[in-house]
Motif scaffolding. Structure first.
Motif, PDB file in Angstrom:
ATOM      1  N   ASP A 261      -3.735   2.027  12.910  1.00  0.00           N
ATOM      2  CA  ASP A 261      -3.259   1.200  14.018  1.00  0.00           C
ATOM      3  C   ASP A 261      -1.860   0.633  13.811  1.00  0.00           C
ATOM      4  O   ASP A 261      -1.115   0.457  14.767  1.00  0.00           O
ATOM      5  CB  ASP A 261      -4.227   0.029  14.255  1.00  0.00           C
ATOM      6  CG  ASP A 261      -5.531   0.484  14.896  1.00  0.00           C
ATOM      7  OD1 ASP A 261      -5.561   1.599  15.458  1.00  0.00           O
ATOM      8  OD2 ASP A 261      -6.514  -0.273  14.825  1.00  0.00           O
ATOM      9  N   CYS A 262      -1.494   0.338  12.565  1.00  0.00           N
ATOM     10  CA  CYS A 262      -0.180  -0.287  12.331  1.00  0.00           C
ATOM     11  C   CYS A 262       0.910   0.746  12.079  1.00  0.00           C
ATOM     12  O   CYS A 262       2.059   0.389  11.840  1.00  0.00           O
ATOM     13  CB  CYS A 262      -0.254  -1.285  11.175  1.00  0.00           C
ATOM     14  SG  CYS A 262      -0.324  -0.525   9.540  1.00  0.00           S
ATOM     15  N   GLY A 263       0.553   1.997  12.089  1.00  0.00           N
ATOM     16  CA  GLY A 263       1.560   3.040  11.908  1.00  0.00           C
ATOM     17  C   GLY A 263       2.010   3.232  10.478  1.00  0.00           C
ATOM     18  O   GLY A 263       3.008   3.906  10.227  1.00  0.00           O
ATOM     19  N   GLY A 264       1.332   2.598   9.547  1.00  0.00           N
ATOM     20  CA  GLY A 264       1.670   2.817   8.137  1.00  0.00           C
ATOM     21  C   GLY A 264       2.399   1.664   7.487  1.00  0.00           C
ATOM     22  O   GLY A 264       2.953   1.821   6.404  1.00  0.00           O
ATOM     23  N   SER A 265       2.401   0.500   8.131  1.00  0.00           N
ATOM     24  CA  SER A 265       3.134  -0.634   7.559  1.00  0.00           C
ATOM     25  C   SER A 265       2.255  -1.552   6.712  1.00  0.00           C
ATOM     26  O   SER A 265       2.640  -2.681   6.420  1.00  0.00           O
ATOM     27  CB  SER A 265       3.842  -1.420   8.660  1.00  0.00           C
ATOM     28  OG  SER A 265       2.910  -1.865   9.604  1.00  0.00           O
ATOM     29  N   CYS A 266       1.087  -1.084   6.346  1.00  0.00           N
ATOM     30  CA  CYS A 266       0.199  -1.814   5.432  1.00  0.00           C
ATOM     31  C   CYS A 266      -0.272  -3.144   6.007  1.00  0.00           C
ATOM     32  O   CYS A 266      -0.354  -4.152   5.314  1.00  0.00           O
ATOM     33  CB  CYS A 266       0.890  -2.015   4.076  1.00  0.00           C
ATOM     34  SG  CYS A 266      -0.245  -2.417   2.728  1.00  0.00           S
ATOM     35  N   THR A 267      -0.574  -3.148   7.317  1.00  0.00           N
ATOM     36  CA  THR A 267      -1.017  -4.402   7.936  1.00  0.00           C
ATOM     37  C   THR A 267      -2.290  -4.255   8.762  1.00  0.00           C
ATOM     38  O   THR A 267      -2.613  -5.148   9.552  1.00  0.00           O
ATOM     39  CB  THR A 267       0.091  -4.989   8.840  1.00  0.00           C
ATOM     40  OG1 THR A 267       0.451  -4.014   9.819  1.00  0.00           O
ATOM     41  CG2 THR A 267       1.309  -5.405   8.051  1.00  0.00           C
ATOM     42  N   CYS A 268      -3.022  -3.147   8.611  1.00  0.00           N
ATOM     43  CA  CYS A 268      -4.227  -3.022   9.447  1.00  0.00           C
ATOM     44  C   CYS A 268      -5.473  -2.572   8.683  1.00  0.00           C
ATOM     45  O   CYS A 268      -6.578  -2.885   9.095  1.00  0.00           O
ATOM     46  CB  CYS A 268      -3.966  -2.069  10.613  1.00  0.00           C
ATOM     47  SG  CYS A 268      -3.916  -0.316  10.143  1.00  0.00           S
ATOM     48  N   ALA A 269      -5.318  -1.804   7.649  1.00  0.00           N
ATOM     49  CA  ALA A 269      -6.440  -1.278   6.842  1.00  0.00           C
ATOM     50  C   ALA A 269      -7.320  -0.276   7.597  1.00  0.00           C
ATOM     51  O   ALA A 269      -8.414   0.034   7.138  1.00  0.00           O
ATOM     52  CB  ALA A 269      -7.286  -2.402   6.250  1.00  0.00           C
ATOM     53  N   THR A 270      -6.862   0.224   8.739  1.00  0.00           N
ATOM     54  CA  THR A 270      -7.665   1.230   9.447  1.00  0.00           C
ATOM     55  C   THR A 270      -7.397   2.640   8.917  1.00  0.00           C
ATOM     56  O   THR A 270      -7.825   3.621   9.519  1.00  0.00           O
ATOM     57  CB  THR A 270      -7.407   1.196  10.966  1.00  0.00           C
ATOM     58  OG1 THR A 270      -6.032   1.475  11.212  1.00  0.00           O
ATOM     59  CG2 THR A 270      -7.810  -0.135  11.565  1.00  0.00           C
ATOM     60  N   CYS A 271      -6.724   2.719   7.794  1.00  0.00           N
ATOM     61  CA  CYS A 271      -6.517   4.006   7.121  1.00  0.00           C
ATOM     62  C   CYS A 271      -7.222   4.011   5.772  1.00  0.00           C
ATOM     63  O   CYS A 271      -6.919   4.812   4.908  1.00  0.00           O
ATOM     64  CB  CYS A 271      -5.026   4.262   6.936  1.00  0.00           C
ATOM     65  SG  CYS A 271      -4.250   3.045   5.834  1.00  0.00           S
ATOM     66  N   HIS A 272      -8.178   3.101   5.626  1.00  0.00           N
ATOM     67  CA  HIS A 272      -8.906   2.923   4.360  1.00  0.00           C
ATOM     68  C   HIS A 272      -9.745   4.158   4.018  1.00  0.00           C
ATOM     69  O   HIS A 272     -10.392   4.740   4.890  1.00  0.00           O
ATOM     70  CB  HIS A 272      -9.806   1.686   4.539  1.00  0.00           C
ATOM     71  CG  HIS A 272     -10.757   1.403   3.439  1.00  0.00           C
ATOM     72  ND1 HIS A 272     -11.951   0.753   3.653  1.00  0.00           N
ATOM     73  CD2 HIS A 272     -10.702   1.660   2.107  1.00  0.00           C
ATOM     74  CE1 HIS A 272     -12.589   0.614   2.502  1.00  0.00           C
ATOM     75  NE2 HIS A 272     -11.858   1.157   1.554  1.00  0.00           N
TER      76      HIS A 272
ATOM     77  N   THR B 271      -4.576   4.829   2.850  1.00  0.00           N
ATOM     78  CA  THR B 271      -3.960   6.153   2.739  1.00  0.00           C
ATOM     79  C   THR B 271      -2.501   6.166   3.195  1.00  0.00           C
ATOM     80  O   THR B 271      -1.767   7.084   2.841  1.00  0.00           O
ATOM     81  CB  THR B 271      -4.776   7.202   3.517  1.00  0.00           C
ATOM     82  OG1 THR B 271      -4.904   6.780   4.884  1.00  0.00           O
ATOM     83  CG2 THR B 271      -6.151   7.390   2.896  1.00  0.00           C
ATOM     84  N   CYS B 272      -2.080   5.136   3.930  1.00  0.00           N
ATOM     85  CA  CYS B 272      -0.669   5.092   4.335  1.00  0.00           C
ATOM     86  C   CYS B 272       0.236   4.737   3.161  1.00  0.00           C
ATOM     87  O   CYS B 272       1.456   4.897   3.241  1.00  0.00           O
ATOM     88  CB  CYS B 272      -0.442   4.124   5.489  1.00  0.00           C
ATOM     89  SG  CYS B 272      -0.636   2.385   5.062  1.00  0.00           S
ATOM     90  N   GLN B 273      -0.357   4.261   2.092  1.00  0.00           N
ATOM     91  CA  GLN B 273       0.434   3.825   0.930  1.00  0.00           C
ATOM     92  C   GLN B 273       0.494   4.894  -0.158  1.00  0.00           C
ATOM     93  O   GLN B 273       1.018   4.654  -1.243  1.00  0.00           O
ATOM     94  CB  GLN B 273      -0.144   2.525   0.375  1.00  0.00           C
ATOM     95  CG  GLN B 273      -0.124   1.378   1.381  1.00  0.00           C
ATOM     96  CD  GLN B 273       1.273   1.078   1.884  1.00  0.00           C
ATOM     97  OE1 GLN B 273       2.155   0.711   1.109  1.00  0.00           O
ATOM     98  NE2 GLN B 273       1.506   1.255   3.189  1.00  0.00           N
TER      99      GLN B 273
END
Ligand code: FES
Length: 106
Positions: free
Chosen positions: A39-50, A85-87
């Motif tokens: 949701d945040c596009g990869g800026s480490c502010t949503c955790a929906t890429c966990h 995963t964005c990180q």
């Protein structure tokens, strides 16, 4: 191109061809892997890429930063191998890496 494996909580597998330099999240979203919303596009502010990184690849990725750890703290269904995963940048060393998705993400 490294191949990354995403496994849904149901057991359904998605093998994607990833580009070196993109994030694991980008590899998932550009291949329509369900459960990685980003949701945040990869800026480490949503955790929906966990996702849970298989231990065999734990030493092939960068360590968890303070910001990532703080976001993981607030995520659902975390485990010691939880990552955002964005990180994580895709490298050749990640060929075959397995990321399992939490049951809360489908
Ligand atoms: Fe939002 Fe990873 S995409 S924290």
């Amino acid at each position: 191109m490294p191949r990354i494996v995403f496994i849904e909580a149901s057991g359904k597998e998605h093998v994607v061809e990833a580009k070196v330099g993109e994030s694991v999240m980008q590899a998932a979203t550009s291949n329509m892997v369900p459960g990685i919303l980003a949701d945040c596009g990869g800026s480490c502010t949503c955790a929906t890429c966990h996702a849970y990184l298989d231990e065999r690849w734990a030493d092939k990725v960068t360590k968890v930063s303070e910001d990532e750890a703080a976001m993981i703290d607030g995520a659902l269904d975390t485990q010691p191998n939880s990552r955002l995963t964005c990180q994580i940048s895709v490298t050749e060393a990640l060929d075959g890496a397995i990321f399992r998705l939490p049951v809360s993400q489908y």
